[in-house]
Design a protein around this motif. Structure first.
Motif: not given
Length: 504
Positions: A319-337
């Protein structure tokens, strides 16, 4: 009934534990035994309870090899880390024993009857008393220090309360063996049988929180699960305290002077704080503010180099492994990082290398301030203190904030302190927030959503969560606790407004 499975995160292999989920009927019986034990525990003097806490510490250390072996297979954490964490748990029990012996936590007060500026006053005596059986939910990332044998258990018992623990699904066998170590030590000492209880399974945890015999809940975990438990509590006929440690980004700010004077030292320390224990620490600095300019660029390059050369580390569960990938992708796609270092999967299990993102302070929004549990840091580039202050407005309140500054930057350091003081529970100067000292003065808490309380979950004052004030007015001496009777007392107290030290 189907047995619960445990997973070795180093390989992903699952094993049948032989443990079944606790039924609602069994939960009720366990809570009932805890309620029976409460009457016996609260009747014992403080010296007896301090002795029990020390006996529990001895019991943990006697079973060290078996406990560490179980945690190795269920967490993937390093053996040295697990041994240190178990030592910390034993130390916590002994520290709370010292606090119980000392007695100041009771806040004992005696106001004798007599004339007052408002007329005759009655005799009033007050101190803190235990509240009843406590439900404790262990965390995945600390199989000892914040789980079955962790600080919530130690502080609740030190206060005089029995504890019912919900075993964490990521380390079921570690939980079971830790519980066995506690119950063996408690039985040998002569503690009542219901002093400790344990339940297994998500449904059992929900039933436990709803049980009328539970007086408070201590929880360390995700904001999502914390909200679920809070809703259950709110639906009880009599709501109870919920002490949750939930989510935290722990912003770290590096001034221009610090970046210039200590580039390599800060790079090394920050990367270690971000990547230690695979970044699975509640105090990991998820955001690091780095000044624009040559010194800041050099610091960023150093961190990138360290991340690119780092080996994969094992995350605690899928669960932590999957969440890590999802959050990182959101930071780039929606957060502009922007990605500076891409993470890579290890050869087996849930292993992962560190990731580094970068963003300008002016672009920091709520979309880039989601906690990523794991080895990821967002480097926030800024020009002025106002840039930092404005970016912090988008950052949820945290357990900690850290400021790296040089002695000649007094004004900047003061301004940064003012910017974070209302947002966190601990401010760290020229250090790193990971590694929470277990001591009398530590505070491990913060404004929501870091925690939902003004109390701490680490250190001696954590005991305050599981006590309530009670006053006796014009009470016969025979009904008063020993600490509120006239004459010498082995605990400090305030008598007619004057603080008196303990007398032995």
């Amino acid at each position: 009934m189907t047995a619960l499975l445990t997973t070795d995160p180093r390989t992903g292999a699952q094993t049948d534990t032989g443990i079944s989920a606790t039924t609602p009927e069994e939960v009720a019986a366990i809570a009932g035994r805890a309620a029976e034990a409460f009457a016996a525990l609260r009747a014992h003097p403080r010296a007896w309870r301090a002795g029990l806490l020390r006996a529990l510490a001895d019991g943990l250390e006697a079973d060290r090899d078996e406990l560490v072996a179980a945690a190795l297979a269920e967490t993937g954490l390093a053996e040295a880390r697990l041994n240190g964490e178990l030592s910390r748990s034993a130390f916590q029990f002994r520290l709370f024993a010292d606090a119980v012996d000392e007695g100041g936590y009771l806040e004992a007060i005696i106001d004798h009857a007599g004339d007052t500026p408002l007329g005759p006053g009655p005799d009033v005596r007050r101190m803190l008393v235990p509240i009843g059986p406590i439900a404790v939910f262990g965390s995945s990332n600390f199989p000892f220090a914040f789980s079955v044998v962790g600080g919530d258990t130690a502080s609740a018992l030190a206060a005089g309360n029995p504890v019912v623990i919900k075993a964490h699904s990521s380390h079921l066998l570690t939980s079971q063996r830790s519980f066995a170590a506690l119950t063996r030590a408690a039985a040998s000492y002569g503690a009542p049988g219901g002093t400790f209880g344990m339940v297994f399974g998500q449904k059992a945890g929900a039933v436990l929180v709803a049980d009328a015999q539970i007086a408070a809940v201590g929880f360390t975990g995700s904001l999502h699960t914390g909200r679920i438990l809070q809703r259950i509590i709110d639906e009880r006929p009599s709501p109870i305290p919920f002490y949750g440690e939930l989510a935290s980004l722990n912003p770290l700010v590096i001034t221009a002077g610090a970046a210039d004077a200590r580039t390599l030292a800060i790079g090394e320390g920050l990367f270690a704080s971000v990547s230690g224990s695979a970044g699975q620490l509640c105090t990991k600095p998820g955001l690091a503010f780095v000044p624009n300019g040559d010194a800041g660029d050099a610091l960023v390059a150093d961190i990138v180099s360290r991340a690119e050369g780092a080996a994969a580390q094992t995350l605690l569960n899928a669960r932590i492994r999957t969440s890590f990938d999802e959050i990182r992708a959101r930071l780039i796609a929606h957060g502009g990082a922007r990605s500076l270092v891409e993470p890579a999967a290890g050869e087996a299990g849930y292993a992962l290398t560190p990731a580094v993102l970068e963003i300008a302070a002016r672009d920091v929004t709520a979309e880039v301030t989601e906690e990523a549990f794991g080895p990821l840091v967002v480097l926030v580039r800024y020009d002025t203190v106002d840039d930092v202050r404005q970016a912090l407005d988008a950052v949820p309140d945290s357990l900690t904030a850290t400021i790296h500054a040089e002695p000649h930057e007094d004004g900047v350091r003061a301004a940064l302190t003012a910017a974070v003081v209302d947002r966190v529970g601990r401010i760290v100067y020229n250090g790193y927030p990971t590694g929470v000292r277990v001591s009398w003065g530590m505070h491990h808490g913060g404004p929501w959503p870091a925690t939902n309380t003004q109390h701490t979950s680490v250190g001696v004052t954590a005991i305050r969560r599981f006590l309530r004030p009670l006053a006796w007015q014009d009470a016969p001496e025979s009904l008063l606790p020993a600490e509120l009777r006239d004459g010498p007392c082995d605990a400090p107290r305030r008598v007619d407004g004057v603080l008196q030290l303990a007398q032995h």
